[in-house]
Design an enzyme around this catalytic site. Structure first.
Site, short mmCIF file in Angstrom:
data_model
loop_
_atom_site.label_atom_id
_atom_site.label_comp_id
_atom_site.label_asym_id
_atom_site.label_seq_id
_atom_site.Cartn_x
_atom_site.Cartn_y
_atom_site.Cartn_z
N LEU A 171 -8.50 -1.80 11.41
CA LEU A 171 -8.67 -0.29 11.44
C LEU A 171 -9.16 -0.05 12.87
O LEU A 171 -9.97 -0.55 13.16
CB LEU A 171 -9.31 0.32 10.14
CG LEU A 171 -8.54 -0.05 9.05
CD1 LEU A 171 -9.63 0.34 7.97
CD2 LEU A 171 -7.34 0.83 8.85
N HIS A 200 -4.10 3.65 -3.37
CA HIS A 200 -4.33 2.73 -2.19
C HIS A 200 -3.32 1.60 -1.95
O HIS A 200 -2.57 1.38 -1.33
CB HIS A 200 -5.76 2.63 -1.67
CG HIS A 200 -5.60 1.70 -0.72
ND1 HIS A 200 -5.40 2.10 0.87
CD2 HIS A 200 -6.05 0.16 -0.49
CE1 HIS A 200 -5.94 1.03 1.58
NE2 HIS A 200 -6.06 -0.04 0.70
N HIS A 213 -20.11 -14.19 34.55
CA HIS A 213 -21.44 -14.25 33.96
C HIS A 213 -21.48 -15.39 32.74
O HIS A 213 -21.99 -15.00 31.88
CB HIS A 213 -22.31 -13.14 33.73
CG HIS A 213 -22.73 -12.15 34.85
ND1 HIS A 213 -21.57 -11.68 35.79
CD2 HIS A 213 -23.84 -11.85 35.49
CE1 HIS A 213 -22.27 -11.17 36.81
NE2 HIS A 213 -23.47 -11.19 36.77
N ARG A 231 -16.28 -15.71 40.39
CA ARG A 231 -16.02 -14.09 40.02
C ARG A 231 -15.34 -13.52 41.26
O ARG A 231 -14.34 -12.60 41.06
CB ARG A 231 -17.27 -13.32 39.63
CG ARG A 231 -18.32 -13.30 40.48
CD ARG A 231 -19.48 -12.53 39.91
NE ARG A 231 -20.82 -12.63 40.50
CZ ARG A 231 -21.55 -11.83 40.85
NH1 ARG A 231 -21.59 -10.36 40.46
NH2 ARG A 231 -22.98 -12.22 41.28
N ASP A 234 -9.10 7.71 7.46
CA ASP A 234 -10.65 7.66 7.41
C ASP A 234 -11.09 6.42 7.79
O ASP A 234 -12.26 6.41 8.53
CB ASP A 234 -11.16 7.93 6.10
CG ASP A 234 -10.64 9.40 5.43
OD1 ASP A 234 -11.09 10.52 6.01
OD2 ASP A 234 -9.65 9.34 4.60
N GLY A 242 -3.29 -2.97 11.48
CA GLY A 242 -3.90 -3.46 10.26
C GLY A 242 -5.23 -3.34 10.60
O GLY A 242 -6.06 -2.58 9.63
N HIS A 263 -1.71 -0.58 7.19
CA HIS A 263 -1.39 -0.91 5.58
C HIS A 263 -0.30 -0.08 5.20
O HIS A 263 0.24 -0.33 4.21
CB HIS A 263 -2.52 -1.10 4.91
CG HIS A 263 -3.36 0.49 4.85
ND1 HIS A 263 -4.49 0.55 5.82
CD2 HIS A 263 -3.31 1.48 4.16
CE1 HIS A 263 -5.19 1.83 5.71
NE2 HIS A 263 -4.25 2.25 4.63
N SER A 266 -20.38 -6.31 39.35
CA SER A 266 -20.76 -7.63 38.79
C SER A 266 -19.75 -8.28 38.56
O SER A 266 -19.35 -9.63 38.74
CB SER A 266 -21.53 -7.32 37.47
OG SER A 266 -22.68 -6.89 37.63
N HIS A 317 0.81 -1.22 -0.05
CA HIS A 317 -0.09 -0.07 -0.03
C HIS A 317 0.79 1.34 -0.02
O HIS A 317 1.18 1.68 1.07
CB HIS A 317 -1.08 0.20 1.17
CG HIS A 317 -1.83 -1.14 1.40
ND1 HIS A 317 -1.24 -2.45 1.93
CD2 HIS A 317 -2.99 -1.33 0.92
CE1 HIS A 317 -2.39 -3.05 1.61
NE2 HIS A 317 -3.45 -2.63 1.31
N HIS A 357 -27.57 -12.16 27.07
CA HIS A 357 -26.72 -12.31 27.88
C HIS A 357 -25.94 -13.41 28.36
O HIS A 357 -25.41 -13.64 29.40
CB HIS A 357 -27.19 -11.57 29.07
CG HIS A 357 -27.37 -10.06 28.94
ND1 HIS A 357 -27.99 -9.44 28.19
CD2 HIS A 357 -27.02 -9.13 29.82
CE1 HIS A 357 -28.32 -8.19 27.94
NE2 HIS A 357 -27.33 -7.87 29.19
N GLU A 370 -16.62 -1.84 25.49
CA GLU A 370 -15.75 -3.25 25.74
C GLU A 370 -14.69 -3.40 24.74
O GLU A 370 -13.56 -3.82 25.01
CB GLU A 370 -16.81 -4.63 25.57
CG GLU A 370 -17.95 -4.49 26.38
CD GLU A 370 -18.92 -3.85 26.39
OE1 GLU A 370 -19.18 -2.96 25.14
OE2 GLU A 370 -20.00 -3.69 27.02
#
Lengths: 668, 668
Positions: free
Chosen positions: B128, B268, B464, B360, B164, B126, B77, B387, B37, B476, B414
């Site tokens: 994006l 590109h 969970h 947990r 972009d 790589g 790239h 939680s 590229h 969930h 996340e």
């Protein structure tokens, strides 16, 4: 249960009474369940009431009326708001008992709304942000269907309710920027601006200026007191009038009405308890018992639910005499046109005996061939039109103002693309497809999962499906992706081994009305191995591509770009006197659904050597080759280099396969 | 190769000459590879030159200097830009030959930059948008380490180059809003504003006002001509001076210098060819051959690369006499403090014989116990502190201006969280952890994958972890997630069966310096089955928890919340005279790495019945139970209802396990 005789029923129920009905149904259902999220429904009850009583076009008795306004609850944990609305307005299939069964096993009133279980629920929501993108898909579908059938048949709005959590998720940005770019002016997002999340006030985790953010994306933006009924109505009408997508930031108090919890993070989850309910009754002047809705208030709600009946009947009359009626009804029903089957059969027949060709080319072949007869086939790619072959030759791009375009420029937004596809499918009238590289299905996983859960016919076109991507290297070479996809319930994962099979898989995906499909397609040319195209052999998931010349001593199983290696290895083995069969396994899910006899016949005698070859993680192949079977897969990430070098590096050659089988035969 | 004698070398090389060196190295490397590229490196060469020559603090000969400025190429790239910079500035381990080997198998100059292969590459990019979030993590790590050790040892900037495509990806929004919220003023994002993507101009897919978007998030924003060296420098200095994170929109021409392709999408990807190179030589006054860099220009670049040597030496001197030296060096080296092992051993011992407890809770136990001795342990959650048990008791929240806080409020982000964790780990000095529900690991998959590829010690705390989530329902309840994670190379996937095992798995995750871990932890209390805590038995991935009372007739394999069901089923079977062993398999990857004898011993005699139980997709268990083995798993999505009802509904009971085994024994 209703003891309204003992207490005065409001003679002229106001919007406030109607909203309080939503609040108390929420409180009572969460109390019985001893689980659930009351804060959001209590906070947004006023907005919802204005929307359903004064603004939205719908006829509660006919939740499948194609020209209804859509309402998506992106904040799925506030499900009691939706269930309350559906029951109060008189949606079929939902009783007061269902509300009392909130969150019980088997109830339609699941913890999060499930479109696949209850009519009136437009989308299964819960994973945050998804609903926004679903709504964008619905609003896009509306414009596309309008471009086909005109204002007489298609002219409705899409409303989506979203919270801070939805707006923090990256998918919201993808959906929001795409909506503005495509000029979806009939989309209205109601932001529950309550400044509270699970862990505290929103200030602890975000400092964003949401109105400004939406303006930067090109949206019409308003802010309103989410408890001022008239202001809400005015904002909704202004939103409808503007030709940009509209965002209304509704400043609300979470858990509004709860003496102990309103305005606090604690309102988010859990019952408010008997004592607080009493205080709330006093504060809101609501002397009624659990699940008790005074007759006049219920009447007002039922009247709201029936308000659109005339509009619906008028629409039906227009449809009856519309010139496009047949096509409209066919598309809405999801039935393929009569011509499609023959076109696809011809495509398959034409592929037999041709030169090697990448299976990704199957996509453009199918799209080009069906372009004229299946206007319901719409899609695009995440900025990879050429690579994924998702731009039909005759298609113009869909643009703001010209929604007749049949190539959707999703942009570099894989997650948004997949969730928008779900919205298009949920809306009805279309079969959406969308392309990117298989590696980047990871970006879209939550939406692919929901497509499967919602049983929607969405076709995820995933090309560049293994290490033969070559120079772009490990970041672009899928390894583990198929294992996760294959483990997903109700998801067809296809990895065809040549052009004939690829076309068969496309046929299956198009016919799969209640399950999405992932098409894993090769970047590089693959020999056409199939010499027949009469029966769709991929339909059984796995089949014997080439039987052994005598009693089988080896069975080679393969998919995709490794199928021809298996076929070449078979020749090497047969030449050494080892009768060898080649089994193609383009879709494990379909194969697993076959009866035991078929499976035994395909997999062949146990005492033969079994070897599976797939240039991906070996995980799962033991199902077919057994604990002692041979698996030629890839246990590491890929490598950057010319495809032939990388393939050799990982031992993906016919020679290696034959050697492994011979060594195993020698060992036994 | 260098034939500079034949041609004049610029006597006073300018920044333009230096930038052209980057352009021609790109053109020449892509030409040899016939792949790659060139557009982005050619467009951003001027910005990169100003950055590396005039602004950035680094010493090319010492790419691991902890106080260097970081440079992340999110647009992976454009890798030749980075390789060119590294070679020109004199980074060790990289030769001109390596550039000539661009994209060849085994070369350090892979198609996309791989941090795990080449020093000087700060992050593998790589896919994006990832690099932006990695940079946010690095900038956050800088502030956190500064809060510990002060300006003398920690005072550097982080620069990230994004296109972009990066900015269309949702993850960019998560990273951008988090960066502003946390006040990461030493972060500078250079936006390659070239208005071109693969499919055409950006106009075809987006209409966003990027500067306004960043302002809405709280960033300092500038726009600059990306080919005006002085303007670029001024903007960079202004960015450094502002106490908000800074975005500089660099208006550039993609493929700048190519006569045929500059400003066009065609720039590109792909070689520009010999003819265009000639035209480019004339246009840019560059009479040199392939890979030929005139001596004076190379000297100028090497001088730039050595510009920071004094600063580095000064820093080393400060470190030598710093009171915090030992701690700093320990944290940077990633070595645990001496006390940690005993603390963890004590925790494990204390867990034996206790009441049922959700696994947990292991997270808070570990974090609380190590809080004082391991300041490198930092993390948070995606708005699920309680939680996921990821908020240590003594931790204050990390906030803008007080980066000594040890709870990072990642917000409902996340994907951003996971990629920011990667950035923190890459920066060095910390072991990051981050929590959400296992179901939502899907949102973070691309970043979890890169953590594994980059061999980073990041700990993804996923609670969970199955249908026992109960009322929240199928959206969930993870089903297919473990299959995909287990198939991921270099990723430890732990699903411990009780508190002792959970603490063992935490110990392994903390010690795993070159692989990330996913901790799959239960929401609901699980009986403590282990009666010993001396040896870390989870370290071998799978082991016999309870041996059969006689020659094994059944082996039950289980993980997580199903382990106690297996133990209870064993009791039922033994009572019926069936000697039954229970095997716990908390980590398949570690088990698969054991020698064959160990595995055979654990799995036991083939002729015994094998049954695996896990309330997740059965995919993959055949590896251990064989083609004819029994698997009690879940082949569909989950269901909403109280946990006990849902568990029963899916047959996850000891009785069912025992019945299945008895039926199989009767059948054989």
């Amino acid at each position: 249960m209703t003891i309204s005789q003992a207490r005065p029923t409001p003679s002229e129920p106001t919007l406030h009474h109607m909203a309080h009905a939503l609040r108390f149904l929420t409180v009572d259902a969460v109390e019985v369940a001893q689980s659930g999220h009351p804060g959001m429904p209590m906070g947004m009850a006023d907005v919802a009431t204005v929307l359903f009583d004064r603004v939205m076009k719908y006829d509660a008795g006919h939740p499948e009326w194609p020209d209804r306004d859509r309402f998506v609850l992106s904040v799925g944990h506030g499900s009691m708001l939706l269930y309350g609305l559906l029951w109060l307005t008189g949606t079929p299939d939902l009783s007061l008992q269902d509300l009392k069964d909130f969150r019980k096993l088997g109830a339609k009133t699941a913890g999060h709304p499930e479109a696949e279980m209850l009519r009136g629920v437009e989308a299964t929501t819960g994973p945050l942000g998804q609903g926004i993108a679903n709504a964008v898909g619905m609003a896009l579908a509306e414009r596309m269907l309008n471009a086909q059938f005109g204002d007489d048949l298609v002219d409705h709005h899409t409303f989506v309710m979203a919270g801070d959590g939805c707006l923090m998720e990256g998918i919201s940005q993808e959906a929001v920027t795409l909506a503005a770019h495509l000029g979806l002016g009939k989309l209205v997002l109601l932001f529950d601006d309550n400044a509270v999340t699970i862990d505290g006030t929103t200030q602890h985790a975000t400092s964003e200026d949401q109105p400004r953010r939406f303006e930067a994306a090109g949206w019409h933006v308003q802010s309103v007191d989410g408890h001022d009924m008239d202001a809400i109505e005015a904002a909704l009408l202004a939103a409808k009038a503007d030709d940009r997508p509209s965002m209304i930031a509704c400043r609300t108090v979470i858990g509004r009405g709860s003496a102990a919890k309103q305005g606090k993070p604690a309102a988010h989850f859990g019952a408010i308890g008997a004592e607080d309910r009493k205080a709330m009754q006093t504060m809101l002047d609501w002397p009624y018992g659990a699940f008790e809705i005074p007759g006049s208030v219920l009447d007002a709600w039922r009247a709201a639910g029936a308000r659109g009946a005339d509009a619906r009947r008028d629409w039906e009359a227009r449809l009856a005499s519309a010139p496009g009626r047949q096509g409209f009804e066919r598309q809405i029903s999801g039935t393929a046109p009569a011509e499609a089957a023959a076109i696809l059969a011809d495509l398959r027949a034409a592929a037999v005996g041709t030169d090697p060709v990448a299976t990704r080319m199957s996509t453009s072949r199918v799209l080009n061939a069906l372009f004229g007869v299946m206007p319901e086939l719409v899609g695009g790619s995440a900025d990879l039109a050429g690579s994924t072959q998702t731009w039909p030759e005759q298609a113009t791009p869909l643009t703001k103002g010209d929604w007749s375009g049949r190539y959707i420029p999703f942009g570099v937004r894989e997650h948004g693309m997949a969730a928008v596809m779900n919205g298009i499918a949920l809306h009805g009238g279309f079969i959406p497809y969308g392309g990117t590289f298989l590696c980047f299905v990871d970006y879209a996983r939550p939406a692919v999962r929901l497509a499967a859960m919602m049983q929607q016919r969405a076709i995820f076109v995933m090309t560049h499906d293994c290490i033969t991507v070559g120079e772009d290297g490990p970041t672009h070479q899928p390894v583990e992706h198929l294992a996760g996809l294959r483990a997903t319930p109700n998801l067809n994962v296809f990895r065809p081994g040549d052009m004939v099979e690829a076309l068969e898989c496309w046929e299956l995906a198009l016919a799969s009305a209640h399950a999405p499909s992932v098409m894993c397609l090769s970047r590089n040319p693959l020999p056409v191995l199939r010499t027949d195209a009469g029966e769709n052999r991929a339909a059984r998931g796995g089949y014997v591509l080439a039987e052994a010349s005598g009693p089988r001593r080896a069975t080679l199983l393969a998919t995709g770009s490794e199928l021809h290696l298996a076929a070449e290895a078979r020749a090497l083995l047969e030449a050494q006197g080892v009768p060898t069969a080649v089994v193609s396994m383009p879709c494990w899910r379909l194969f697993d659904q076959q009866d035991g006899d078929w499976k035994d016949q395909v997999l062949g005698p146990r005492e033969a050597v079994h070897l599976a070859v797939e240039a991906l993680s070996p995980l799962g192949w033991e199902r077919y080759v057994g604990r002692d079977g041979l698996i030629l897969g890839i246990d590491s990430f890929g490598a950057s280099g010319p495809a032939a070098d990388v393939t050799r590096h990982f031992g993906m050659t016919a020679e290696r396969i034959a050697e492994m089988v011979m060594a195993e035969l020698a060992r036994c």
